[in-house]
Design a protein around this motif. Structure first.
Motif, PDB file in Angstrom:
ATOM      1  N   SER A  55       0.825  -1.211   0.000  1.00 31.44           N
ATOM      2  CA  SER A  55       0.000   0.000   0.000  1.00 31.44           C
ATOM      3  C   SER A  55       0.860   1.261   0.000  1.00 31.44           C
ATOM      4  O   SER A  55       0.360   2.356  -0.266  1.00 31.44           O
ATOM      5  CB  SER A  55      -0.939  -0.002   1.209  1.00 31.44           C
ATOM      6  N   THR A  57       3.326   1.757  -2.092  1.00 28.09           N
ATOM      7  CA  THR A  57       3.743   2.053  -3.468  1.00 28.09           C
ATOM      8  C   THR A  57       2.637   1.866  -4.508  1.00 28.09           C
ATOM      9  O   THR A  57       2.749   2.361  -5.617  1.00 28.09           O
ATOM     10  CB  THR A  57       4.920   1.141  -3.869  1.00 28.09           C
ATOM     11  N   HIS A  58       1.567   1.134  -4.125  1.00 27.53           N
ATOM     12  CA  HIS A  58       0.518   0.808  -5.090  1.00 27.53           C
ATOM     13  C   HIS A  58      -0.866   1.173  -4.558  1.00 27.53           C
ATOM     14  O   HIS A  58      -1.104   1.145  -3.349  1.00 27.53           O
ATOM     15  CB  HIS A  58       0.531  -0.690  -5.422  1.00 27.53           C
ATOM     16  N   PHE A  59      -1.761   1.499  -5.464  1.00 28.49           N
ATOM     17  CA  PHE A  59      -3.157   1.755  -5.109  1.00 28.49           C
ATOM     18  C   PHE A  59      -4.023   0.574  -5.552  1.00 28.49           C
ATOM     19  O   PHE A  59      -3.658  -0.183  -6.457  1.00 28.49           O
ATOM     20  CB  PHE A  59      -3.669   3.048  -5.744  1.00 28.49           C
ATOM     21  N   LYS A  61      -8.020  -0.304  -6.805  1.00 21.13           N
ATOM     22  CA  LYS A  61      -9.350   0.112  -7.218  1.00 21.13           C
ATOM     23  C   LYS A  61     -10.186  -1.139  -7.458  1.00 21.13           C
ATOM     24  O   LYS A  61      -9.731  -2.097  -8.082  1.00 21.13           O
ATOM     25  CB  LYS A  61      -9.285   0.929  -8.516  1.00 21.13           C
ATOM     26  N   ASP A  70     -12.098   3.096  -4.401  1.00 21.56           N
ATOM     27  CA  ASP A  70     -10.817   2.980  -3.708  1.00 21.56           C
ATOM     28  C   ASP A  70     -10.901   1.925  -2.606  1.00 21.56           C
ATOM     29  O   ASP A  70     -11.860   1.903  -1.817  1.00 21.56           O
ATOM     30  CB  ASP A  70     -10.435   4.325  -3.069  1.00 21.56           C
ATOM     31  N   TYR A  92       1.442   4.063  -7.911  1.00 22.45           N
ATOM     32  CA  TYR A  92       0.851   5.391  -7.861  1.00 22.45           C
ATOM     33  C   TYR A  92       1.256   6.244  -9.053  1.00 22.45           C
ATOM     34  O   TYR A  92       0.451   6.995  -9.593  1.00 22.45           O
ATOM     35  CB  TYR A  92       1.261   6.109  -6.567  1.00 22.45           C
ATOM     36  N   GLU A  93       2.530   6.132  -9.504  1.00 21.27           N
ATOM     37  CA  GLU A  93       2.998   7.001 -10.571  1.00 21.27           C
ATOM     38  C   GLU A  93       2.384   6.657 -11.912  1.00 21.27           C
ATOM     39  O   GLU A  93       2.535   7.382 -12.881  1.00 21.27           O
ATOM     40  CB  GLU A  93       4.530   6.959 -10.683  1.00 21.27           C
ATOM     41  N   GLN A  95      -0.903   6.325 -12.415  1.00 18.30           N
ATOM     42  CA  GLN A  95      -2.334   6.527 -12.256  1.00 18.30           C
ATOM     43  C   GLN A  95      -2.994   7.106 -13.506  1.00 18.30           C
ATOM     44  O   GLN A  95      -4.165   6.902 -13.727  1.00 18.30           O
ATOM     45  CB  GLN A  95      -2.621   7.440 -11.064  1.00 18.30           C
ATOM     46  N   THR A 112      -5.562   1.229 -15.525  1.00 14.73           N
ATOM     47  CA  THR A 112      -5.027   2.203 -14.595  1.00 14.73           C
ATOM     48  C   THR A 112      -6.143   2.964 -13.900  1.00 14.73           C
ATOM     49  O   THR A 112      -7.327   2.655 -14.054  1.00 14.73           O
ATOM     50  CB  THR A 112      -4.055   3.156 -15.318  1.00 14.73           C
ATOM     51  N   PHE A 113      -5.751   4.002 -13.148  1.00 13.48           N
ATOM     52  CA  PHE A 113      -6.701   4.776 -12.363  1.00 13.48           C
ATOM     53  C   PHE A 113      -7.376   5.848 -13.211  1.00 13.48           C
ATOM     54  O   PHE A 113      -8.574   6.061 -13.145  1.00 13.48           O
ATOM     55  CB  PHE A 113      -5.961   5.405 -11.174  1.00 13.48           C
TER      56      PHE A 113
END
Length: 320
Positions: A55, A57-59, A61, A70, A92-93, A95, A112-113
């Protein structure tokens, strides 16, 4: 059948629109991977463990019929709740994915987000992987009843029909173009038979006056007062584009400006010369396509050429 043999596939339930049954084992999807778990309720921490992520470094969904939700590390998800399609776990980068950038690189957009899609000359952000024609037009603030929508892909151009759904993760979506359905009251003048229907629609959608000029058996499209990228001595200029015989099979090349452009920082601009058009001195920019970006008459047109030339103006500041 023993309860120990019962498996519930969440994606299958999602597709059929049914509520997942309580089972001994649940088949879930994380990104494009299919996994089996025995817990009816699963936390964000457990999902990270399954994917080998953190958590920090990563999200996460959760994709549902209501959209993306989320999932924090301590959030507990009941897998028997209706409408869970899959989980997305990504750094996260990553997204936001730019679809035009993926198109230029020839790569498939990852799940992706957020997605960045180009509509006419602007870029818009959306969290949805799948958008209807109506949603894409609404992103650009246009009424689906008064505008049509075209999609440019590696396979060519196509008009998006009413209610049609576009999957942004499919490879080859470059951009979208909206046009007013009623184009009778535009700024176009003279004979526009020398260009394509899509060119006429694009030029009619511009707020600028557009003229066709024929001089010494050469045909020119001239866009009046076109807004230029920052960094030049003028904010707007007339732009001329030479329309060669056999267009669109024959490619468009270079671009011409009046008045002449200069960099405000005083640095020189390479490969310039003069061209007489309509009794004025236009400045010719010798900018040509690379072998990796060859003209494709199925996709390229006045709009794509103008976009390429504007990018050349922006790239000028990266050269010197």
């Amino acid at each position: 059948m023993s309860d120990k043999n019962i498996k519930t596939d969440l994606n299958d339930c999602y597709c059929r629109g049914v509520k997942p049954t309580v089972a001994f084992e649940y088949i879930i999807r994380i990104n494009d991977n299919e996994l089996s778990v025995k817990e009816q309720k699963i936390t964000g921490i457990k999902l990270h463990e399954l994917e080998g992520t953190s958590s920090d470094t990563h999200f996460i969904k959760m994709v549902t019929k209501e959209g993306k939700i989320d999932i924090g590390p301590l959030i507990e998800v009941d897998l028997t709740e209706c409408g869970i399609e899959r989980f997305i776990i990504l750094p996260y980068e990553q997204q936001e994915i730019d679809l035009e950038d993926c198109f230029c690189k020839g790569v498939k957009p990852v799940i992706t987000f957020k997605y960045l899609l180009k509509i006419n000359r602007e870029k818009y952000s959306t969290e949805k992987e799948k958008l209807s024609r109506e949603e894409i037009l609404q992103l650009a603030g246009k009424d689906p009843k008064t505008h049509r929508l075209r999609m440019f892909t590696k396979g060519g151009k196509q008009i998006i029909e009413e209610g049609q759904i576009i999957d942004l993760t499919e490879c080859g979506v470059e951009r979208f173009v909206y046009e007013e359905i009623d184009c009778t009251e535009g700024f176009l003048s003279s004979d526009f038979n020398l260009i394509t229907d899509s060119d006429r629609l694009f030029l009619s959608s511009l707020p600028n006056e557009v003229n066709v000029i024929n001089e010494r058996n050469l045909n020119w499209i001239v866009i009046r007062g076109y807004e230029l990228p920052k960094g030049y001595n003028v904010k707007q200029a007339d732009i001329a584009i030479l329309i060669p015989p056999q267009y669109p099979t024959t490619q468009l090349d270079m671009v011409y400006f009046h008045p002449a452009l200069r960099r405000t920082d005083g640095q020189p601009i390479g490969a310039l010369s003069n061209q007489a058009i309509e009794g004025k001195v236009y400045q010719r920019w010798s900018r040509h396509r690379k072998p990796s970006n060859r003209w494709n008459s199925e996709i390229d047109d006045v709009e794509s050429h103008l976009d390429l030339m504007m990018n050349c103006l922006k790239a000028e500041f990266d050269k010197r």
